[in-house]
Design a protein around this motif. Structure first.
Motif, PDB file in Angstrom:
ATOM      1  N   LEU A  94      -7.740   9.488  -1.136  1.00  7.34           N
ATOM      2  CA  LEU A  94      -6.224   9.466  -1.686  1.00  7.34           C
ATOM      3  C   LEU A  94      -6.119  11.178  -1.481  1.00  7.34           C
ATOM      4  O   LEU A  94      -4.942  11.086  -1.254  1.00  7.34           O
ATOM      5  CB  LEU A  94      -6.167   9.174  -3.120  1.00  7.34           C
ATOM      6  N   ALA A  95      -6.509  12.072  -1.684  1.00  8.32           N
ATOM      7  CA  ALA A  95      -6.313  13.421  -1.317  1.00  8.32           C
ATOM      8  C   ALA A  95      -6.091  13.591   0.248  1.00  8.32           C
ATOM      9  O   ALA A  95      -5.267  14.728   0.555  1.00  8.32           O
ATOM     10  CB  ALA A  95      -7.528  14.185  -2.035  1.00  8.32           C
ATOM     11  N   ARG A  96      -6.647  12.672   1.284  1.00  4.41           N
ATOM     12  CA  ARG A  96      -6.397  12.894   2.651  1.00  4.41           C
ATOM     13  C   ARG A  96      -4.977  12.041   2.698  1.00  4.41           C
ATOM     14  O   ARG A  96      -4.858  12.274   3.961  1.00  4.41           O
ATOM     15  CB  ARG A  96      -7.721  12.552   3.248  1.00  4.41           C
ATOM     16  N   GLY A  97      -4.353  11.341   1.719  1.00  9.83           N
ATOM     17  CA  GLY A  97      -3.276  10.757   2.172  1.00  9.83           C
ATOM     18  C   GLY A  97      -3.542   9.204   2.445  1.00  9.83           C
ATOM     19  O   GLY A  97      -2.589   8.629   2.915  1.00  9.83           O
ATOM     20  N   ALA A  98      -4.436   8.601   2.247  1.00  4.41           N
ATOM     21  CA  ALA A  98      -5.058   7.146   2.738  1.00  4.41           C
ATOM     22  C   ALA A  98      -4.332   6.685   1.734  1.00  4.41           C
ATOM     23  O   ALA A  98      -3.950   6.803   0.776  1.00  4.41           O
ATOM     24  CB  ALA A  98      -6.356   6.854   2.730  1.00  4.41           C
ATOM     25  N   ARG A  99      -4.051   4.974   1.933  1.00  2.00           N
ATOM     26  CA  ARG A  99      -3.617   4.112   1.318  1.00  2.00           C
ATOM     27  C   ARG A  99      -5.076   3.202   0.740  1.00  2.00           C
ATOM     28  O   ARG A  99      -5.918   3.072   1.584  1.00  2.00           O
ATOM     29  CB  ARG A  99      -2.729   3.043   1.911  1.00  2.00           C
ATOM     30  N   VAL A 100      -5.318   3.153  -0.378  1.00  2.77           N
ATOM     31  CA  VAL A 100      -6.533   2.772  -0.890  1.00  2.77           C
ATOM     32  C   VAL A 100      -6.173   1.687  -1.909  1.00  2.77           C
ATOM     33  O   VAL A 100      -5.590   1.540  -2.905  1.00  2.77           O
ATOM     34  CB  VAL A 100      -7.346   3.809  -1.648  1.00  2.77           C
ATOM     35  N   ALA A 101      -7.099   0.501  -1.575  1.00  7.37           N
ATOM     36  CA  ALA A 101      -6.959  -0.779  -2.760  1.00  7.37           C
ATOM     37  C   ALA A 101      -8.072  -0.318  -3.537  1.00  7.37           C
ATOM     38  O   ALA A 101      -9.307  -0.032  -3.353  1.00  7.37           O
ATOM     39  CB  ALA A 101      -7.390  -1.849  -1.829  1.00  7.37           C
ATOM     40  N   LEU A 102      -7.663  -0.181  -4.879  1.00  4.57           N
ATOM     41  CA  LEU A 102      -8.928   0.314  -6.056  1.00  4.57           C
ATOM     42  C   LEU A 102      -9.350  -0.904  -6.645  1.00  4.57           C
ATOM     43  O   LEU A 102      -8.756  -1.632  -7.377  1.00  4.57           O
ATOM     44  CB  LEU A 102      -8.167   1.208  -7.040  1.00  4.57           C
ATOM     45  N   VAL A 103     -10.708  -1.543  -6.454  1.00  5.69           N
ATOM     46  CA  VAL A 103     -11.144  -2.625  -6.815  1.00  5.69           C
ATOM     47  C   VAL A 103     -12.290  -2.041  -7.925  1.00  5.69           C
ATOM     48  O   VAL A 103     -13.252  -1.284  -7.705  1.00  5.69           O
ATOM     49  CB  VAL A 103     -11.837  -3.413  -5.778  1.00  5.69           C
ATOM     50  N   GLY A 104     -11.880  -2.554  -9.333  1.00  3.97           N
ATOM     51  CA  GLY A 104     -12.727  -1.936 -10.324  1.00  3.97           C
ATOM     52  C   GLY A 104     -12.679  -2.701 -11.359  1.00  3.97           C
ATOM     53  O   GLY A 104     -12.002  -3.364 -11.468  1.00  3.97           O
ATOM     54  N   LEU A 105     -13.375  -2.590 -12.774  1.00  3.57           N
ATOM     55  CA  LEU A 105     -13.235  -3.029 -14.128  1.00  3.57           C
ATOM     56  C   LEU A 105     -12.830  -2.299 -15.110  1.00  3.57           C
ATOM     57  O   LEU A 105     -12.649  -2.799 -16.112  1.00  3.57           O
ATOM     58  CB  LEU A 105     -14.615  -3.544 -14.290  1.00  3.57           C
ATOM     59  N   ASP A 106     -12.433  -1.069 -14.810  1.00  3.21           N
ATOM     60  CA  ASP A 106     -11.983  -0.106 -15.892  1.00  3.21           C
ATOM     61  C   ASP A 106     -10.397   0.223 -15.673  1.00  3.21           C
ATOM     62  O   ASP A 106     -10.238   0.894 -14.820  1.00  3.21           O
ATOM     63  CB  ASP A 106     -12.774   1.155 -15.865  1.00  3.21           C
ATOM     64  N   ARG A 107      -9.682  -0.544 -16.335  1.00  2.00           N
ATOM     65  CA  ARG A 107      -8.285  -0.213 -16.059  1.00  2.00           C
ATOM     66  C   ARG A 107      -7.841   1.167 -16.245  1.00  2.00           C
ATOM     67  O   ARG A 107      -6.604   1.501 -15.809  1.00  2.00           O
ATOM     68  CB  ARG A 107      -7.281  -1.403 -16.967  1.00  2.00           C
ATOM     69  N   SER A 108      -8.333   1.636 -17.207  1.00  2.00           N
ATOM     70  CA  SER A 108      -7.846   3.198 -17.482  1.00  2.00           C
ATOM     71  C   SER A 108      -8.116   4.080 -16.345  1.00  2.00           C
ATOM     72  O   SER A 108      -7.556   5.043 -16.112  1.00  2.00           O
ATOM     73  CB  SER A 108      -8.303   3.705 -18.679  1.00  2.00           C
ATOM     74  N   VAL A 109      -9.396   3.923 -15.635  1.00  2.00           N
ATOM     75  CA  VAL A 109      -9.456   4.823 -14.720  1.00  2.00           C
ATOM     76  C   VAL A 109      -8.686   4.350 -13.460  1.00  2.00           C
ATOM     77  O   VAL A 109      -8.366   5.312 -12.650  1.00  2.00           O
ATOM     78  CB  VAL A 109     -11.244   4.563 -14.228  1.00  2.00           C
TER      79      VAL A 109
END
Length: 282
Positions: A26-41
């Motif tokens: 993200l810091a490099r400007g990419a688009r990222v699909a964030l897949v995980g289990l902790d909504r707050s993170v």
């Protein structure tokens, strides 16, 4: 082949290595699909890059859920440049304990089946485009079985062989398949370890090395490199000597023991703590 890495899918994005990779991308400007289990993170990661993220919370071993995630992401942002199958779990295992069979099954579901389910929806679109990167986070532990860690070693050993097979299948299509084999990373999954962890590495440094390797089109990466050399040297020992050396080390905590990390979806069968989406080796 040089890959742009402007569009990524990262599983296990909520902690440890996955979170570090997501932050770096993200810091490099990419688009990222964030897949995980902790909504707050996931929320905190997405807040750092409004408009360049989407958040997903599937069980990575659920093929239908992963297909739905992939379809939604590609409808929004197109076919990704790279898919990093990073979600995984670790924990001690004792074959003599009936409850640990559930641990073995769930670990295989997440660490091995979960990688195939993560890649599956993207293979045809990448093949049609003629480019892409599929990266699986394996482990040095997949190179040889270790006492008290049979489930994890089996899952990562199987993953290494699966990635080898996939690499051969997709090479002619212009798709790079990368096997990443970290040693020990300083994350929640190693915090409870009482045994020696040579080459212990910060997840941020590992994340930078992985993204750089994927951009360069590398097919293999061991982190840190000296741990790979040590693994190769130990592999030259006779099995009896190698086993005797490892048997002197403390065992990795089993599910429910002090220092153990959670295994999502395990439930009461393994007396596990509450689920967490942190991911690290090993």
């Amino acid at each position: 082949m040089v890959h742009p890495l402007a569009n990524l899918v990262i599983t296990g994005a909520c902690g440890g290595l996955g979170r570090a990779m997501a932050q770096a991308a993200l810091a490099r400007g990419a688009r990222v699909a964030l897949v995980g289990l902790d909504r707050s993170v996931l929320d905190s990661l997405a807040a750092a890059a409004p408009g360049r993220c989407a958040m997903y919370m599937p069980d990575v071993s659920d093929g239908a859920a992963m297909q739905a995630m992939a379809a939604d992401w590609m409808a929004r942002f197109g076919v990704p440049d790279a898919v990093i199958a990073n979600a995984g779990v670790a924990g001690g295992f004792d074959t003599a304990e009936a409850s640990d069979l559930a641990v073995f099954k769930r670990m295989l579901e997440i660490n091995l089946l979960g990688v195939a389910a993560t890649f599956q929806p993207f293979v045809k679109p990448m093949r049609e485009r003629g480019s892409g990167v599929l990266a699986g986070i394996a482990s040095i532990a997949g190179r040889r079985g270790m006492p008290g860690n049979g489930a994890y070693c089996a899952s990562k050993g199987g993953l290494i062989r699966y990635l080898q097979s996939l690499r051969a299948e997709l090479r002619a299509a212009g798709i790079t398949v990368c096997t990443v084999s970290p040693g020990y990373l300083r994350t929640q999954l190693t915090a409870g370890n009482k045994f020696a962890m040579p080459g212990l590495m910060a997840p941020e440094a590992a994340a930078e090395a992985i993204l750089r390797a994927l951009a360069e089109g590398r097919e293999q990466l061991v982190l840190p490199r000296r741990v790979g050399w040590l693994s190769n040297l130990l592999g030259l020992l006779p099995d009896a000597w190698h086993d005797a050396l490892l048997l002197r080390q403390p065992r990795k905590p089993r599910a429910g023991e002090a220092g153990a990390t959670a295994i999502p979806g395990l439930g009461a069968a393994g007396a596990a703590p509450q689920p967490s989406s942190d991911k690290a080796a090993r």
